[in-house]
Design a protein around this motif. Sequence first.
Motif, mmCIF file in Angstrom:
data_model
loop_
_atom_site.group_PDB
_atom_site.id
_atom_site.type_symbol
_atom_site.label_atom_id
_atom_site.label_comp_id
_atom_site.label_asym_id
_atom_site.label_seq_id
_atom_site.Cartn_x
_atom_site.Cartn_y
_atom_site.Cartn_z
ATOM 1 N N HIS A 227 3.100 62.362 -10.201
ATOM 2 C CA HIS A 227 2.767 62.318 -11.622
ATOM 3 C C HIS A 227 1.632 61.321 -11.817
ATOM 4 N N HIS A 228 1.304 61.031 -13.073
ATOM 5 C CA HIS A 228 0.084 60.266 -13.330
ATOM 6 C C HIS A 228 0.209 58.772 -13.053
ATOM 7 N N ILE A 229 1.416 58.283 -12.758
ATOM 8 C CA ILE A 229 1.561 56.867 -12.403
ATOM 9 C C ILE A 229 1.567 56.791 -10.874
ATOM 10 N N ILE A 230 0.488 56.252 -10.323
ATOM 11 C CA ILE A 230 0.271 56.306 -8.877
ATOM 12 C C ILE A 230 0.119 54.893 -8.320
ATOM 13 N N ASN A 231 0.855 54.617 -7.256
ATOM 14 C CA ASN A 231 0.742 53.317 -6.602
ATOM 15 C C ASN A 231 -0.593 53.252 -5.853
ATOM 16 N N PRO A 232 -1.442 52.282 -6.152
ATOM 17 C CA PRO A 232 -2.765 52.242 -5.524
ATOM 18 C C PRO A 232 -2.721 51.960 -4.030
ATOM 19 N N LYS A 233 -1.626 51.385 -3.542
ATOM 20 C CA LYS A 233 -1.544 51.080 -2.109
ATOM 21 C C LYS A 233 -1.063 52.289 -1.305
ATOM 22 N N THR A 234 -0.046 52.991 -1.820
ATOM 23 C CA THR A 234 0.511 54.136 -1.085
ATOM 24 C C THR A 234 -0.128 55.454 -1.500
ATOM 25 N N LYS A 235 -0.752 55.465 -2.689
ATOM 26 C CA LYS A 235 -1.326 56.678 -3.297
ATOM 27 C C LYS A 235 -0.258 57.743 -3.568
ATOM 28 N N HIS A 236 0.976 57.282 -3.741
ATOM 29 C CA HIS A 236 2.069 58.166 -4.136
ATOM 30 C C HIS A 236 2.671 57.685 -5.457
ATOM 31 N N SER A 237 3.398 58.574 -6.114
ATOM 32 C CA SER A 237 4.058 58.213 -7.372
ATOM 33 C C SER A 237 5.453 57.662 -7.089
ATOM 34 N N PRO A 238 5.763 56.463 -7.577
ATOM 35 C CA PRO A 238 7.122 55.943 -7.429
ATOM 36 C C PRO A 238 8.085 56.698 -8.346
ATOM 37 N N ASN A 239 9.334 56.779 -7.945
ATOM 38 C CA ASN A 239 10.294 57.548 -8.741
ATOM 39 C C ASN A 239 11.635 56.843 -8.918
ATOM 40 N N ASP A 240 11.648 55.507 -8.798
ATOM 41 C CA ASP A 240 12.884 54.778 -9.104
ATOM 42 C C ASP A 240 13.287 55.011 -10.554
ATOM 43 N N TRP A 241 12.276 54.991 -11.447
ATOM 44 C CA TRP A 241 12.510 55.218 -12.872
ATOM 45 C C TRP A 241 11.930 56.556 -13.286
ATOM 46 N N VAL A 242 12.459 57.148 -14.337
ATOM 47 C CA VAL A 242 11.766 58.257 -15.002
ATOM 48 C C VAL A 242 11.157 57.783 -16.322
ATOM 49 N N SER A 243 11.615 56.619 -16.765
ATOM 50 C CA SER A 243 11.090 56.055 -18.013
ATOM 51 C C SER A 243 11.222 54.543 -17.973
ATOM 52 N N SER A 244 10.144 53.870 -18.365
ATOM 53 C CA SER A 244 10.111 52.405 -18.370
ATOM 54 C C SER A 244 9.540 51.960 -19.715
ATOM 55 N N SER A 245 10.384 51.351 -20.563
ATOM 56 C CA SER A 245 9.932 50.885 -21.882
ATOM 57 C C SER A 245 9.995 49.367 -21.919
ATOM 58 N N VAL A 246 8.933 48.755 -22.419
ATOM 59 C CA VAL A 246 8.882 47.292 -22.482
ATOM 60 C C VAL A 246 8.551 46.862 -23.912
ATOM 61 N N VAL A 247 9.309 45.868 -24.389
ATOM 62 C CA VAL A 247 9.068 45.269 -25.708
ATOM 63 C C VAL A 247 8.380 43.927 -25.490
ATOM 64 N N ALA A 248 7.250 43.723 -26.194
ATOM 65 C CA ALA A 248 6.450 42.513 -25.989
ATOM 66 C C ALA A 248 5.829 42.083 -27.316
ATOM 67 N N PRO A 249 5.297 40.857 -27.369
ATOM 68 C CA PRO A 249 4.687 40.385 -28.624
ATOM 69 C C PRO A 249 3.456 41.181 -29.037
ATOM 70 N N PHE A 250 2.743 41.770 -28.087
ATOM 71 C CA PHE A 250 1.590 42.600 -28.450
ATOM 72 C C PHE A 250 1.536 43.825 -27.538
ATOM 73 N N ALA A 251 0.816 44.846 -27.999
ATOM 74 C CA ALA A 251 0.913 46.164 -27.360
ATOM 75 C C ALA A 251 0.237 46.220 -25.996
ATOM 76 N N MET A 252 -0.882 45.512 -25.835
ATOM 77 C CA MET A 252 -1.549 45.561 -24.527
ATOM 78 C C MET A 252 -0.618 45.012 -23.448
ATOM 79 N N MET A 253 0.139 43.990 -23.789
ATOM 80 C CA MET A 253 1.097 43.426 -22.837
ATOM 81 C C MET A 253 2.223 44.423 -22.549
ATOM 82 N N ALA A 254 2.775 45.044 -23.595
ATOM 83 C CA ALA A 254 3.849 46.017 -23.412
ATOM 84 C C ALA A 254 3.363 47.207 -22.587
ATOM 85 N N ASP A 255 2.134 47.649 -22.864
ATOM 86 C CA ASP A 255 1.533 48.787 -22.170
ATOM 87 C C ASP A 255 1.402 48.495 -20.674
#
Length: 295
Positions: A227-255
Amino acid sequence: MRKTKLFMDTVVDIQVVIRETESIEEAESKMDRAFEAFRKVEQACSRFSPESELMNACRIAEDSVWISPFLYEPLKFALEIAKLTDGEFDPTIGKTMEEQGYNRHYLTGKFNENLAADSVTYRDIILDEQSHTLNLNKPLVVDLGAVAKGFAIDLAANELKDFKGFIVNAGGDLFAGGVDPNGLPWKIGIQHPEKKDQLIEEIEIINEAICTSGSYERRNAKVPGMHHIINPKTKHSPNDWVSSSVVAPFAMMADAFSTAAFLLGSEKGKELIENAGLKGIFITSELQIVRVGGI
């Protein structure tokens, strides 16, 4: 009041809560400035537009190029996260993304292919704080997909900060300011990874951002499991999670942290969020919900 426009291949939805003393004209003017922030960031940071400030700068190696704050700030933050994660998150992933088929402009339909050295890392990008310049050690393609949208949300939120309440929602990544029309915290739903029309979790936030990285939205049509989230070292997509949501004080940090936690996987991802003092909601492939940071 609510308005919607398209930027960055994303429907941007802005909702504001207007006081009796505020005029409709004044509210519309502030919302227009908020949307304008998205336009400026897209023009600066798009990897898909050959004429963007980013891609013009990427064509100049081994020489210093002055760059605007609309490119400098998200690039600087991306490099900080790359350093923090020892390159598991790396904005020089752009050429790999192109090779995996993520190189089609959402408006023009044109495909991009750009020159890049065979081996690049974030250490090949040098920013000078004093001169506001960028210098690339090698030809490479920078991808700011995990920070630019959050940065645009933050700029838009700043334009709307005087409202009693507002939400800047860019495809589910959002900042919720103040309170909702009923004077209560904003209630935010997290999409079910397998049932698009359902929510798997809800949280309440005030003056915080929440961003989600998911493997279910942009599957690779050519390579099963990718999928579109690709590990730059392995060039493969990790699949431990299917969804990762983060709450932060500002959006660039959460993103950025939602993407970085997805890339790092279950244990290191949780550790990253805890050490940063943030909150996260992660969903495994078995649809188990894992909460981090007291959320």
